[in-house]
Enzyme design. Sequence first.
Site, PDB file in Angstrom:
ATOM      1  N   GLY A 211       0.820  -1.221   0.000  1.00  0.00           N
ATOM      2  CA  GLY A 211       0.000   0.000   0.000  1.00  0.00           C
ATOM      3  C   GLY A 211       0.844   1.258   0.000  1.00  0.00           C
ATOM      4  O   GLY A 211       1.690   1.480  -0.865  1.00  0.00           O
ATOM      5  N   GLY A 212       0.618   2.091   1.039  1.00  0.00           N
ATOM      6  CA  GLY A 212       1.331   3.360   1.138  1.00  0.00           C
ATOM      7  C   GLY A 212       2.841   3.174   1.199  1.00  0.00           C
ATOM      8  O   GLY A 212       3.601   4.038   0.752  1.00  0.00           O
TER       9      GLY A 212
ATOM     10  N   GLY B  68      14.675  10.605 -35.725  1.00  0.00           N
ATOM     11  CA  GLY B  68      14.173  11.259 -34.521  1.00  0.00           C
ATOM     12  C   GLY B  68      14.862  10.720 -33.279  1.00  0.00           C
ATOM     13  O   GLY B  68      15.016  11.441 -32.279  1.00  0.00           O
ATOM     14  N   ALA B  69      15.275   9.469 -33.346  1.00  0.00           N
ATOM     15  CA  ALA B  69      15.928   8.885 -32.172  1.00  0.00           C
ATOM     16  C   ALA B  69      17.254   9.586 -31.903  1.00  0.00           C
ATOM     17  O   ALA B  69      17.661   9.756 -30.758  1.00  0.00           O
ATOM     18  CB  ALA B  69      16.147   7.391 -32.365  1.00  0.00           C
TER      19      ALA B  69
HETATM   20  C1  HXC Z   1      -1.822  -2.997  11.228  1.00  0.00           C
HETATM   21  C2  HXC Z   1      -0.334  -4.601  10.617  1.00  0.00           C
HETATM   22  C3  HXC Z   1      -0.424  -4.204   9.264  1.00  0.00           C
HETATM   23  C4  HXC Z   1      -1.286  -3.128   8.951  1.00  0.00           C
HETATM   24  C5  HXC Z   1       0.972  -5.830   9.392  1.00  0.00           C
HETATM   25  N1  HXC Z   1       0.540  -5.613  10.654  1.00  0.00           N
HETATM   26  N2  HXC Z   1       0.395  -5.001   8.538  1.00  0.00           N
HETATM   27  N3  HXC Z   1      -1.022  -3.986  11.590  1.00  0.00           N
HETATM   28  N4  HXC Z   1      -1.972  -2.553   9.962  1.00  0.00           N
HETATM   29  N5  HXC Z   1      -1.415  -2.662   7.721  1.00  0.00           N
HETATM   30  C6  HXC Z   1       0.944  -6.305  11.836  1.00  0.00           C
HETATM   31  C7  HXC Z   1       0.406  -7.720  11.946  1.00  0.00           C
HETATM   32  O1  HXC Z   1      -0.886  -7.709  12.490  1.00  0.00           O
HETATM   33  C8  HXC Z   1       1.422  -8.354  12.894  1.00  0.00           C
HETATM   34  O2  HXC Z   1       1.123  -7.900  14.189  1.00  0.00           O
HETATM   35  C9  HXC Z   1       2.714  -7.692  12.483  1.00  0.00           C
HETATM   36  O3  HXC Z   1       2.351  -6.491  11.819  1.00  0.00           O
HETATM   37  C10 HXC Z   1       3.543  -8.522  11.540  1.00  0.00           C
HETATM   38  O4  HXC Z   1       2.731  -8.915  10.436  1.00  0.00           O
HETATM   39  P1  HXC Z   1       2.662 -10.414   9.921  1.00  0.00           P
HETATM   40  O5  HXC Z   1       1.473 -10.526   9.053  1.00  0.00           O
HETATM   41  O6  HXC Z   1       2.783 -11.358  11.065  1.00  0.00           O
HETATM   42  O7  HXC Z   1       4.020 -10.486   9.076  1.00  0.00           O
HETATM   43  P2  HXC Z   1       4.282 -11.180   7.669  1.00  0.00           P
HETATM   44  O8  HXC Z   1       3.742 -12.576   7.685  1.00  0.00           O
HETATM   45  O9  HXC Z   1       5.743 -10.993   7.424  1.00  0.00           O
HETATM   46  O10 HXC Z   1       3.437 -10.367   6.599  1.00  0.00           O
HETATM   47  C11 HXC Z   1       3.700  -9.003   6.377  1.00  0.00           C
HETATM   48  C12 HXC Z   1       2.614  -8.384   5.458  1.00  0.00           C
HETATM   49  C13 HXC Z   1       1.228  -8.675   6.018  1.00  0.00           C
HETATM   50  C14 HXC Z   1       2.766  -8.994   4.043  1.00  0.00           C
HETATM   51  C15 HXC Z   1       2.922  -6.904   5.356  1.00  0.00           C
HETATM   52  O11 HXC Z   1       1.194  -8.311   7.414  1.00  0.00           O
HETATM   53  C16 HXC Z   1       0.139  -7.932   5.315  1.00  0.00           C
HETATM   54  O12 HXC Z   1      -0.320  -8.351   4.260  1.00  0.00           O
HETATM   55  N6  HXC Z   1      -0.289  -6.819   5.917  1.00  0.00           N
HETATM   56  C17 HXC Z   1      -1.374  -6.019   5.351  1.00  0.00           C
HETATM   57  C18 HXC Z   1      -0.933  -5.299   4.125  1.00  0.00           C
HETATM   58  C19 HXC Z   1      -1.953  -4.342   3.621  1.00  0.00           C
HETATM   59  O13 HXC Z   1      -2.858  -4.730   2.889  1.00  0.00           O
HETATM   60  N7  HXC Z   1      -1.861  -3.110   4.128  1.00  0.00           N
HETATM   61  C20 HXC Z   1      -2.826  -2.045   3.911  1.00  0.00           C
HETATM   62  C21 HXC Z   1      -2.379  -1.270   2.785  1.00  0.00           C
HETATM   63  S1  HXC Z   1      -3.471   0.006   2.379  1.00  0.00           S
HETATM   64  P3  HXC Z   1       1.466  -8.741  15.506  1.00  0.00           P
HETATM   65  O14 HXC Z   1       0.794  -7.981  16.599  1.00  0.00           O
HETATM   66  O15 HXC Z   1       0.906 -10.113  15.288  1.00  0.00           O
HETATM   67  O16 HXC Z   1       2.942  -8.737  15.607  1.00  0.00           O
HETATM   68  C22 HXC Z   1      -2.525   1.358   2.457  1.00  0.00           C
HETATM   69  C23 HXC Z   1      -3.256   2.579   2.008  1.00  0.00           C
HETATM   70  C24 HXC Z   1      -2.360   3.769   1.867  1.00  0.00           C
HETATM   71  O17 HXC Z   1      -1.420   1.358   2.820  1.00  0.00           O
HETATM   72  C25 HXC Z   1      -2.651   4.533   0.669  1.00  0.00           C
HETATM   73  C26 HXC Z   1      -2.239   3.810  -0.578  1.00  0.00           C
HETATM   74  C27 HXC Z   1      -2.370   4.571  -1.811  1.00  0.00           C
END
Ligand code: HXC
Length: 516
Positions: free
Chosen positions: A173-174, A406-407
């Site tokens: 994401g971000g 042109g290139a």
């Molecule tokens: C809150 C999060 C988090 C998130 C991870 N964690 N991503 N907490 N918000 N976005 C937390 C997990 O709950 C976990 O907490 C710890 O971080 C480690 O994550 P794991 O899943 O155990 O690690 P891993 O297996 O290595 O996987 C990492 C990951 C996965 C691939 C990043 O966590 C994941 O898919 N996260 C969500 C990604 C996502 O979709 N994000 C939102 C994006 S939207 P604990 O407490 O168990 O340690 C966005 C919008 C912005 O960003 C604007 C965009 C244009």
Amino acid sequence: MLMSIEEKVKELNEKKNKLKLGGGRAKIDQQHAQGSLTARERIETLLDKDSFQETGIFAKHRCANFGMAGKELPAEGVVTGAGSVGGRMVHLASQDFTVAGGSAGEVHSDKIVQAMLGSLKTGTPFVFINDSGGARIQEGIDSLAGYGKVFYHNVMLSGVVPQISLICGPCAGGAAYSPALTDFIIQTANARMFITGPSVIKEATGEEISAEELGGPLSQMNRSGVAHFVAENDLVALRICKKLLSYLPSNNLEDPPQLESDDVIVPDKALNSIIPAEQKKAYDVRNVITRLIDGGEFLEVQPLFAANIVVGFARILGRSVGIVANQPSVLAGALDINASDKGARFVRFCNAFNIPLVTLVDVPGFLPGVQQEQGGIIRHGAKMLFAYSAATVPKITVIMRKAYGGAFLAMCGKELETDRVFAWPSAEIAVMGPQGAVNVIFRNEIAQAEDPKKKRDELIASYQGTFAAPYAAAARRDVDDIIEPAETRRHLAMTLDILRTKREFRPMKKHGLIPL
Ligand code: HXC
């Protein structure tokens, strides 16, 4: 009971030491087991010893949703501050995956923005070490707003101070979009970068793909061109970051650092035979580049994306230059959509940060083909013309062999207010190559000839006789001088010296409209 100052200092140190452990020993061990450094270790590795001043270690989130009330997230999952790299100041943010997966809540993003503002106010580069699951889900709209502010400030910093992003973990994401708004992305081999991960894709489109295939460096450098450097691990990524910074000024009002150079310039006779005499024979242009620059040290940008154009940083007598060169060993060095995007982006970066451009030309044209036309080669190729025309830094072009159509113009031809165009005696400057040209202008003569093949060969030879040398172009001053290849480095160094004080003013406008 009233605490003594000593007791308060002890308490402070205990608090800080605890916060510095981030998500705790087990999570740190997990990070190390994957071959990764922690957020703080990355900072220590990047910065000069004892130069880091941290700000915001006591920051706390304000979220009470989904069990977050009172939940301790040390330093809010991101270490921020300033320090020096090779004696020059940078501001930086390093996300801590051991703390809630480095996820970015409102306060986390606010800390990043503060570091960015430090860069903006002091005219120092911003380095963002990303290792984050993106917007913190529990904080909902607040975390989205936080990232929105980071994006906005990425744009405010753009063109004012260099911005370098490192992708050192799973960045979703971000955590992928902020890097995309910066100037360079350095991705480690086991890091992943995507807007939506494999599970979301499966649900939305039914496609199945592993995280590595989707967001690993092979995908984000070779296929998408999002990443600029791939590093085996964190240590190598941080080394690349330091090296990259060494070529750059701290901001757009400064010149790049000039290194002492005891390099002497002697004619390099090997350059006289480096280009194959056969017009269509390929060679690796990097062998030319390394002979022209100090110590043969070339920091190539995006080496695995659009390899038909080579771009990167080097020095000539201690002065930073940006090099752009056609690569005859890939697609004969033709410019296609990706090469145009890659080249134009690099030219614009160099121009924004006062880095002179050296362009080495051996280009047969824009790549012909239905896919290229329908993919918008007109729009993409135009970016090269636009970027070079808009660039006001010293522009030096060396035509080594083919310079067709042109290139050629798009490779910093003379008419784009290029300061010097040198040609080697092997240069051929024409609207197009001989085979294509005779088919167009002598179609009837060839068709009506007794022996069309013989006639065509004669016409090709005659065309080559006219354009297979740079003298006609030099007579029209499209070429400033024809030089012996062995003397190229001397000419480049002299020209850089002459152009050191170059100033070129353009009409005021909000911004040009580069065809995106
Ligand atoms: C809150 C999060 C988090 C998130 C991870 N964690 N991503 N907490 N918000 N976005 C937390 C997990 O709950 C976990 O907490 C710890 O971080 C480690 O994550 P794991 O899943 O155990 O690690 P891993 O297996 O290595 O996987 C990492 C990951 C996965 C691939 C990043 O966590 C994941 O898919 N996260 C969500 C990604 C996502 O979709 N994000 C939102 C994006 S939207 P604990 O407490 O168990 O340690 C966005 C919008 C912005 O960003 C604007 C965009 C244009």
